[in-house]
Scaffold this active site. Structure first.
Site, PDB file in Angstrom:
ATOM      1  N   ALA A 259      34.095 -54.839 -25.360  1.00 15.93           N
ATOM      2  CA  ALA A 259      33.622 -53.606 -25.977  1.00 15.93           C
ATOM      3  C   ALA A 259      34.458 -53.408 -27.222  1.00 15.93           C
ATOM      4  CB  ALA A 259      33.785 -52.423 -25.030  1.00 15.93           C
ATOM      5  N   LYS A 260      33.934 -52.614 -28.102  1.00 15.23           N
ATOM      6  CA  LYS A 260      34.637 -52.475 -29.365  1.00 15.23           C
ATOM      7  C   LYS A 260      36.047 -51.922 -29.165  1.00 15.23           C
ATOM      8  CE  LYS A 260      32.711 -50.989 -33.181  1.00 15.23           C
ATOM      9  NZ  LYS A 260      31.823 -50.046 -33.874  1.00 15.23           N
TER      10      LYS A 260
END
Ligand code: GLU
Length: 297
Positions: A259-260
Site C-alpha cells: 500500500a502506498k
C-alpha cells in the site's frame, strides 16, 4: 428473488463460466496505482483475451471527496504503458448515479434498507466486534426508528437479517476456493448509500458488474468476503452472478501488504523513471516480481 435464490441458492462448484467472457479492471481514482493493481489488471485482461472476450475499464469515482481527475489520467497512462488496452468506452461510476438510486429504491420499497443517522464516532463507540475481527459490526441503533427525519443527513443501511431471510441460502464460485457459502450476516447492516456519497462500493459494483455483463470478476483477496454482500444484492435485485477470481495480495519482502503507506512504488513512478511497462506485465504473467516483493502464491 431470483430462481437461484428460490432454489436454495446453491451454485454448483463446476458452474460453467457465464458467456460471453467479459472482465473488468475497476480502480478507484483516489491515488496512483501500484504493483498490486498491475497484477489485477494483467490477470483480468489476460483472462478475457485468452477466451476471445472483452476487457473493460471502469473508474470507481463515486467518492467525490477523494477521487481526482489526475489519478484517472495516471490510470489511463499506466494501463497503456503496461500494454493493456481496454475495450469499449471507459465507464465512470460518477455518471451512473441514477442506476444506483434505482437499485436503492427497489430495496427500500421491499423494506430491506433503513436510514441511519449515526456519525462514524457514534458507530465506533457503540460497535460490537465482527466475529472474524475485521470491520466493527453496526450495533443497529437506527434499525427500528419509528418516524425518521429524512431532512437530516443520513446513510442507508441494509437490514441484513431480513435481507438474508428473504434471499435464502446463497453461494458463489471462486476460481481458487471453488464453491463458497455466502455469509453476509457476519458483516452486519452494511451501508449501501453514504451520507456523503449516493451509493456505497457494494451497491455500485454489484449494479455495474450486472449492467456491463461482467462474466468474470478479478480482484484482490481483500475483497473476498465483500463478495458475500454482492451475491446477496444480486439475489435481491434479480441480477446474474459472475465467476470470481480473488488473487493473493502482493506483499513486500517483509510480508507487509502493499500500500502506498508502506512506501510501495507507484506504476507512475516506474513509468516516468523509464521502466518498460510491457516487460513488467510479462514478468507479472510469469510470476516474476521486482526485487523486494514476496512471490505470489
Ligand atoms: N474499486 C475497488 C478498488 O479499487 C475495486 C473494486 C472491485 O474490483 O470490485 O479497490
Amino acid at each position: 428473488m431470483t430462481a437461484q435464490a428460490q432454489a436454495g441458492g446453491q451454485v454448483s462448484p463446476d458452474m460453467a463460466r457465464p458467456e460471453p467472457v467479459v472482465s473488468r479492471f475497476a480502480p478507484s481514482p483516489t491515488g496512483r496505482l501500484h504493483l498490486g493493481h498491475a497484477v489485477s489488471a494483467v490477470r483480468a485482461h489476460d483472462l478475457a483475451r485468452a477466451a476471445g472476450g472483452r476487457f473493460l475499464l471502469r473508474i470507481e469515482d463515486i467518492d467525490g471527496s477523494r477521487s481526482r481527475p489526475e489519478h484517472v489520467s495516471a490510470i489511463l497512462a499506466d494501463l497503456d504503458w503496461l500494454g493493456l488496452d481496454p475495450d469499449g468506452p471507459v465507464v465512470f461510476q460518477s455518471a451512473r448515479l441514477p442506476l444506483y438510486a434505482d437499485a436503492l429504491d427497489r430495496l427500500r420499497d421491499a423494506g430491506l434498507v433503513y436510514p441511519c443517522f449515526c456519525t462514524r464516532a457514534e458507530v465506533a463507540a457503540a460497535s460490537l466486534s465482527a466475529p472474524h475481527g475485521a470491520e466493527p459490526l453496526y450495533p443497529g441503533t437506527c434499525r427500528h426508528l419509528s418516524s425518521p427525519d429524512l431532512s437530516r443527513p443520513h446513510s442507508w443501511r441494509i437490514a441484513m437479517a431480513r435481507a438474508v431471510a428473504v434471499a435464502g441460502p446463497l453461494g458463489w464460485h471462486d476460481a481458487a476456493a471453488g464453491h463458497v457459502r455466502a455469509d453476509p450476516l457476519a458483516q452486519g447492516d452494511v451501508i449501501l448509500a453514504r451520507k456523503d456519497a449516493p451509493a456505497s462500493y457494494h451497491l455500485a459494483v454489484t449494479v455495474d458488474d450486472a449492467a456491463q455483463g461482467i462474466s468474470d470478476v478479478v480482484r484482490g483477496q481483500d475483497l473476498f468476503r465483500a463478495t458475500d454482500i454482492h451475491r446477496l444484492l444480486q439475489a435481491l435485485l434479480g441480477l446474474p452472478t459472475p465467476h470470481y477470481h480473488h488473487h493473493p495480495l502482493l506483499t513486500g519482502a517483509d510480508g507487509q501488504r502493499l500500500a502506498k503507506r508502506n512506501g510501495a512504488p507507484t506504476l507512475e513512478a516506474m513509468r516516468l523513471g523509464g521502466g518498460d511497462g510491457r516487460a513488467l506485465a510479462a514478468d507479472l504473467r510469469a510470476g516474476r516480481l521486482p526485487a523486494g516483493f514476496a512471490p505470489l502464491a
